[in-house]
Design an enzyme around this catalytic site. Sequence first.
Site, PDB file in Angstrom:
ATOM      1  N   CYS A 148      -0.395 -11.938  -3.844  1.00 22.37           N
ATOM      2  CA  CYS A 148      -0.051 -11.452  -2.392  1.00 22.37           C
ATOM      3  C   CYS A 148      -0.598 -12.881  -1.407  1.00 22.37           C
ATOM      4  CB  CYS A 148      -0.585 -10.324  -1.894  1.00 22.37           C
ATOM      5  SG  CYS A 148      -2.377 -10.094  -2.681  1.00 22.37           S
ATOM      6  N   GLY A 202       8.846  -0.422   0.422  1.00 22.89           N
ATOM      7  CA  GLY A 202       7.841   0.677   0.016  1.00 22.89           C
ATOM      8  C   GLY A 202       6.987   1.204   1.099  1.00 22.89           C
ATOM      9  N   GLY A 262       2.321  -3.326  -2.522  1.00 21.76           N
ATOM     10  CA  GLY A 262       3.829  -3.391  -3.037  1.00 21.76           C
ATOM     11  C   GLY A 262       4.644  -3.988  -1.982  1.00 21.76           C
ATOM     12  N   SER A 263       5.828  -3.550  -1.984  1.00 21.01           N
ATOM     13  CA  SER A 263       6.893  -4.283  -1.060  1.00 21.01           C
ATOM     14  C   SER A 263       6.824  -3.675   0.313  1.00 21.01           C
ATOM     15  CB  SER A 263       8.113  -3.616  -1.758  1.00 21.01           C
ATOM     16  OG  SER A 263       8.488  -2.465  -1.498  1.00 21.01           O
ATOM     17  N   ARG A 264       7.477  -4.573   1.157  1.00 20.93           N
ATOM     18  CA  ARG A 264       7.491  -3.916   2.457  1.00 20.93           C
ATOM     19  C   ARG A 264       8.095  -2.952   2.771  1.00 20.93           C
ATOM     20  NH1 ARG A 264       8.590  -8.606   7.262  1.00 20.93           N
ATOM     21  NH2 ARG A 264       8.794  -7.088   8.901  1.00 20.93           N
ATOM     22  N   GLU A 277       8.882 -13.092   2.727  1.00 20.41           N
ATOM     23  CA  GLU A 277       8.185 -13.413   1.494  1.00 20.41           C
ATOM     24  C   GLU A 277       9.236 -13.400   0.268  1.00 20.41           C
ATOM     25  OE1 GLU A 277       4.372 -11.431  -0.903  1.00 20.41           O
ATOM     26  OE2 GLU A 277       6.163  -9.994  -0.365  1.00 20.41           O
ATOM     27  N   GLU A 287      -0.648  -2.765   1.766  1.00 16.95           N
ATOM     28  CA  GLU A 287      -0.621  -4.343   1.758  1.00 16.95           C
ATOM     29  C   GLU A 287       0.658  -4.773   1.374  1.00 16.95           C
ATOM     30  OE1 GLU A 287      -3.187  -6.216  -1.129  1.00 16.95           O
ATOM     31  OE2 GLU A 287      -1.658  -7.672  -0.564  1.00 16.95           O
TER      32      GLU A 287
END
Length: 527
Positions: free
Chosen positions: A303, A246, A242-244, A394, A266
């Site tokens: 991703c 999170g 998921g998100s950085r 990103e 990831e």
Amino acid sequence: MQITGEMLIGGRAVRGSDKPLLAYNPSTDADIPAPVFGSGTVEDVVQACALAAAAFDAYRGLPLAVRASFLERIADGIAALGDALTERAHAETGLPKARLEGERARTVGQLRLFAQEVRQGLWLGATLDSALPERKPLPRADLRLQKIAVGPVAVFGASNFPLAFSVAGGDTAAALAAGCPVVVKAHGAHLGTSEMVGRVIQQAVKDMGLPEGVFSLIVGAGRTVGEALVAHPAIKAVGFTGSRAGGTALMQIAAQRPEPIPVYAEMSSINPVFLLPEALATRGAAIAQGFVDSLTLGAGQFCTNPGLVIAVDSPALAPFVAAAQTALAGKPAQTMLTAGIHAAYEQGARRLAETPGVQACAQGQPERGPNEACAALFVTDAKTFLAQHALEDEVFGPASTLVRCADEAELLAVAEHFAGQLTATIQMERDDLPAAKRLVTILERKAGRLLVNGFPTGVEVAHAMVHGGPFPATSDSRATSVGTSAIERFLRPVCYQDFPAELLPEALADANPLGLWRRRDGEVVRG
Ligand code: NAP
């Protein structure tokens, strides 16, 4: 299969008593009115974790053949859900049905591959060092090593792969293969799909007579459930996509526990693609078409989406740019997974457009419906890119930036500049070999997978795959979350010193009853 909106805690279906949730259809921008999903409480997390802890020894102690059959039964169950599963996933994600059919095949294939892996047993790392009683000045003990499961694993399903990286996706398959019970936090972006797949796993647990705590699925709005899950002492590792924000939040919770645990998160990657001069000169237009197809695949919600293209500025770059403009102009806008992801994409694309020194270069077709993303290519020069770290962030969706470099030295400086990535790609011809060699030396330090003359989207589930990379691509560059090596994240080595034969694990017995390949006194043998 009927979707009820219940959570699956061990063998039970439980209606969550916290905030009610509805699934959402991003294509129509409307909630799916029934069923209502009840979100779980901390007490539900505690129950699921206690059941997982109670199931652990029995589950990891199963014969390998039984564990493998369990994975195959889950695969069969998912395949048997047929169109009902892809239709529900389509309604909840806006992803095309054909894509979801491919993803279901990948999910099923991944479970079957892990079943083979479990049977083969290479992952046990069985190693035997014979005793040396006559050794001087000191004798050596009999030493034998095997890897065992770490314990119950918490899995956070990904929004962008509702099947292959969600309830029965790569993290769950790897953890179950390793011998770890799994507690999944369902992703709010595909609650019904999660329940359908969760019920298949729950049924497989029951049919095989396994302890009920081998699998649980918890629903949760907001952070309560996820935080409680990572903090629970029974949980020994976490898989997250998921998100950085999170991923790093969960890493912090895990690190602050009385017993810190690993989080395999990831998170974010912009997957640079380098266009070397000879490749541009010979097939610039063809590369542009491949690049645009990769950029816009799945509305850019991968991703491995190519968010950065780097080339030395020269007349040879012009055909690439022209072809990219034409190809992008033909790409329709596509529905994104959630309203939140769509809003984040629009904001990210706007941020790129408003960055001084960055210009719009090409655009896809405009939005026609809710939550649709219009693809965009921006252009800047290496000096601007090197001066502004934000250009490396990103933008999740079909946006990319072309970085024009003055010469090869500047191109290498750009490569040296960026942070960890899942992938890095080189487009090259034979004459580009010397430059490619210099580039590879840098890129090996930056990314988990290096590609030549391909595009980064499309991650094969295979033994040699690495889907990982240095931070912020992932939280641990030593691991992969795709492919059979993903099992390593959920194992740890144990050494048995001077054990009597009767007490040794089967994998380490002298007679090798499991027929494993083992390292015996330094030699790799099947004996
Ligand atoms: P997300 O917001 O990170 O959420 C992923 C999962 O983690 C959800 O179940 C979420 O629960 C949970 N979570 C997030 N932060 C948490 C926290 N602080 N504590 C406890 N649980 C937490 O990711 P997303 O919703 O899938 O997508 C949002 C953004 O993530 C995208 O715009 C994109 O930038 C990025 N993304 C990246 C990838 C990738 O492969 N690199 C894939 C998907 C998304 P709740 O939903 O209940 O909050």
